[in-house]
Design an enzyme around this catalytic site. Structure first.
Site, PDB file in Angstrom:
ATOM      1  N   HIS A  45      67.451  29.606  29.579  1.00 59.80           N
ATOM      2  CA  HIS A  45      68.557  30.175  29.767  1.00 59.80           C
ATOM      3  C   HIS A  45      69.871  29.707  28.981  1.00 59.80           C
ATOM      4  O   HIS A  45      71.023  30.189  29.347  1.00 59.80           O
ATOM      5  CB  HIS A  45      68.931  29.810  31.586  1.00 59.80           C
ATOM      6  CG  HIS A  45      67.848  30.550  32.370  1.00 59.80           C
ATOM      7  ND1 HIS A  45      66.566  30.115  32.612  1.00 59.80           N
ATOM      8  CD2 HIS A  45      68.132  31.706  33.232  1.00 59.80           C
ATOM      9  CE1 HIS A  45      66.097  30.791  33.271  1.00 59.80           C
ATOM     10  NE2 HIS A  45      66.712  31.945  33.699  1.00 59.80           N
ATOM     11  N   VAL A 172      72.099  17.466  41.306  1.00 61.07           N
ATOM     12  CA  VAL A 172      72.193  18.796  41.217  1.00 61.07           C
ATOM     13  C   VAL A 172      70.594  19.299  41.260  1.00 61.07           C
ATOM     14  O   VAL A 172      69.789  19.036  40.173  1.00 61.07           O
ATOM     15  CB  VAL A 172      72.854  19.290  39.790  1.00 61.07           C
ATOM     16  CG1 VAL A 172      72.796  20.898  39.661  1.00 61.07           C
ATOM     17  CG2 VAL A 172      74.148  18.619  39.733  1.00 61.07           C
ATOM     18  N   SER A 176      64.442  28.164  41.197  1.00 60.86           N
ATOM     19  CA  SER A 176      64.232  29.467  41.469  1.00 60.86           C
ATOM     20  C   SER A 176      63.136  29.617  42.535  1.00 60.86           C
ATOM     21  O   SER A 176      62.714  28.502  43.013  1.00 60.86           O
ATOM     22  CB  SER A 176      63.767  30.332  40.339  1.00 60.86           C
ATOM     23  OG  SER A 176      62.336  29.924  39.884  1.00 60.86           O
ATOM     24  N   TRP A 226      53.754  31.214  50.987  1.00 64.46           N
ATOM     25  CA  TRP A 226      54.417  32.046  52.058  1.00 64.46           C
ATOM     26  C   TRP A 226      55.839  31.671  52.299  1.00 64.46           C
ATOM     27  O   TRP A 226      56.743  32.502  52.389  1.00 64.46           O
ATOM     28  CB  TRP A 226      53.681  32.321  53.197  1.00 64.46           C
ATOM     29  CG  TRP A 226      53.075  31.043  53.861  1.00 64.46           C
ATOM     30  CD1 TRP A 226      54.024  30.206  54.816  1.00 64.46           C
ATOM     31  CD2 TRP A 226      52.061  30.226  53.331  1.00 64.46           C
ATOM     32  NE1 TRP A 226      53.259  29.270  54.961  1.00 64.46           N
ATOM     33  CE2 TRP A 226      52.096  29.112  54.188  1.00 64.46           C
ATOM     34  CE3 TRP A 226      50.976  30.496  52.849  1.00 64.46           C
ATOM     35  CZ2 TRP A 226      50.963  28.271  54.258  1.00 64.46           C
ATOM     36  CZ3 TRP A 226      49.975  29.554  52.548  1.00 64.46           C
ATOM     37  CH2 TRP A 226      49.871  28.470  53.131  1.00 64.46           C
ATOM     38  N   LYS A 227      56.264  30.489  52.264  1.00 64.44           N
ATOM     39  CA  LYS A 227      57.340  29.793  52.489  1.00 64.44           C
ATOM     40  C   LYS A 227      58.555  30.160  51.438  1.00 64.44           C
ATOM     41  O   LYS A 227      59.763  30.581  51.628  1.00 64.44           O
ATOM     42  CB  LYS A 227      57.490  28.301  52.546  1.00 64.44           C
ATOM     43  CG  LYS A 227      56.366  27.871  53.719  1.00 64.44           C
ATOM     44  CD  LYS A 227      56.494  26.092  53.864  1.00 64.44           C
ATOM     45  CE  LYS A 227      55.652  25.887  54.943  1.00 64.44           C
ATOM     46  NZ  LYS A 227      55.541  24.380  55.070  1.00 64.44           N
ATOM     47  N   GLY A 305      68.386  16.169  38.998  1.00 69.77           N
ATOM     48  CA  GLY A 305      69.648  16.111  37.892  1.00 69.77           C
ATOM     49  C   GLY A 305      69.387  14.852  37.148  1.00 69.77           C
ATOM     50  O   GLY A 305      70.105  14.824  36.376  1.00 69.77           O
TER      51      GLY A 305
END
Length: 335
Positions: A45, A172, A176, A226-227, A305
């Site tokens: 990213h 931190v 996703s 599924w969670k 983090g």
């Protein structure tokens, strides 16, 4: 693999952005965020995604001239419209505003609609923590995961960030709802590497570690099966509901990942907690996490983090690694 100092990379990105008529302040911010993402080891990213960002600009999907606007206020909750501007500058402004609200009211929330990809979500967690604030933020995305038990991608991998300020190094969490972000899967593809764990399904519906097979249909594997699927759905609901913006299913109709919805929440711990006692509590938890016998000899455990801070230190001292292919693509963007 090449290595460059942070300033050299940022200067190249600023030059490119100015050639695309970005105002200087916006060019500086966007270049900084892309460069610092790669500095922290989030290449997917950072620089790796910069050419796609420019592609969206060229296609007119990102309006370089606009800034986000507040359109409604409900006490400590504000609703903003990103006007399809650059996702990085929109997100930065909204987290900045959430910080301001938290300083006044202890807690503040900014719901943003009609924005674009914010690149590394953790950027805005670090932004809040650097201001001494607890930060939570999340975004919806285009459909890139099947709801659990389904064959087609109908839900997003909806990144979720929690940041807690700490003197010895902020905590931190940046994750996703898919086992791997699609940017990360693409990084494995660029490096001709298999994923270390299953990351999605191939065309035949089999779980796969092959990045090319997963990317072909964009069917990512939800964290926790599924969670993770359920958590993705409710994050999408909250993002769309609070911002009065688009949901993942509506974003999917556009053909491009634009007009997404995001939430930025800040809490000011100085309003209710002594800073030294807060850090003492955090350190007790971290010490307990560290004091665990590793499964594999030579390994160790980390808090969220911690690895980022170590990577950051190394890249500041020794330069940021950049794929030759990615760097050639970026430098070809200059006139």
């Amino acid at each position: 693999m090449l290595r460059f100092p942070l300033k050299e990379i940022k200067d190249v990105l600023v030059q490119i952005l100015k050639e695309y008529d970005f105002p200087d302040s916006k060019a500086q911010l966007i270049a900084k965020v892309h460069t610092e993402s790669s500095r922290d080891g989030v290449y997917s990213h950072g620089l790796n995604r910069f050419p796609l960002f420019i592609e969206y600009v060229e296609k007119g999907l990102i309006d370089i001239a606009v800034d986000p606007e507040k359109i409604a206020s409900f006490g400590t909750l504000e609703r903003w419209d990103g006007q399809l501007g650059a996702g990085v500058s929109n997100a930065h402004r909204c987290m900045e505003r959430a910080v301001e609200l938290a300083e006044k009211h202890t807690i503040g929330c900014v719901a943003l609609r009609n924005t674009n990809h914010w690149m590394r979500g953790g950027t805005y967690g670090w932004q809040a923590a650097d201001k001494g604030k607890i930060g939570l933020c999340f975004t919806n995305t285009k459909p890139n995961m099947p709801p659990w038990g389904g064959k087609e991608s109908r839900i997003g991998n909806n990144p979720f960030v929690i940041a807690i300020p700490r003197k010895e190094g902020h905590v931190v969490l940046d994750m996703s709802m898919s086992q791997f972000s699609f940017g990360k899967i693409n990084t494995y593809k660029l490096n001709n590497e298999k994923l270390p764990f299953y990351g999605g399904w191939d065309d035949e519906g089999n779980l796969s570690k092959d990045p090319e097979k997963i990317l072909s249909k964009e069917r990512g594997l939800p964290i926790g099966y599924w969670k993770g699927s359920a958590l993705s759905i409710v994050l999408d609901m909250l993002a769309a509901l609070l911002s009065d913006g688009k949901s993942t299913c509506k974003i999917g109709e556009d053909g491009y990942e634009v007009g997404i919805s995001q939430i930025f929440i800040c809490i000011d711990p100085q309003k209710f907690s002594d800073g030294n006692l807060k850090d003492k509590l955090l350190n007790e938890i971290i010490d307990s996490v560290h004091d665990v016998p590793p499964i594999n000899e030579g390994d160790r455990t980390y808090y969220p983090g911690e690895k980022t801070l170590a990577t950051r230190k190394d890249h500041i001292e020794n330069g940021i690694p950049v794929s030759e292919e990615v760097w050639e693509t970026i430098t070809n963007l200059t006139s």
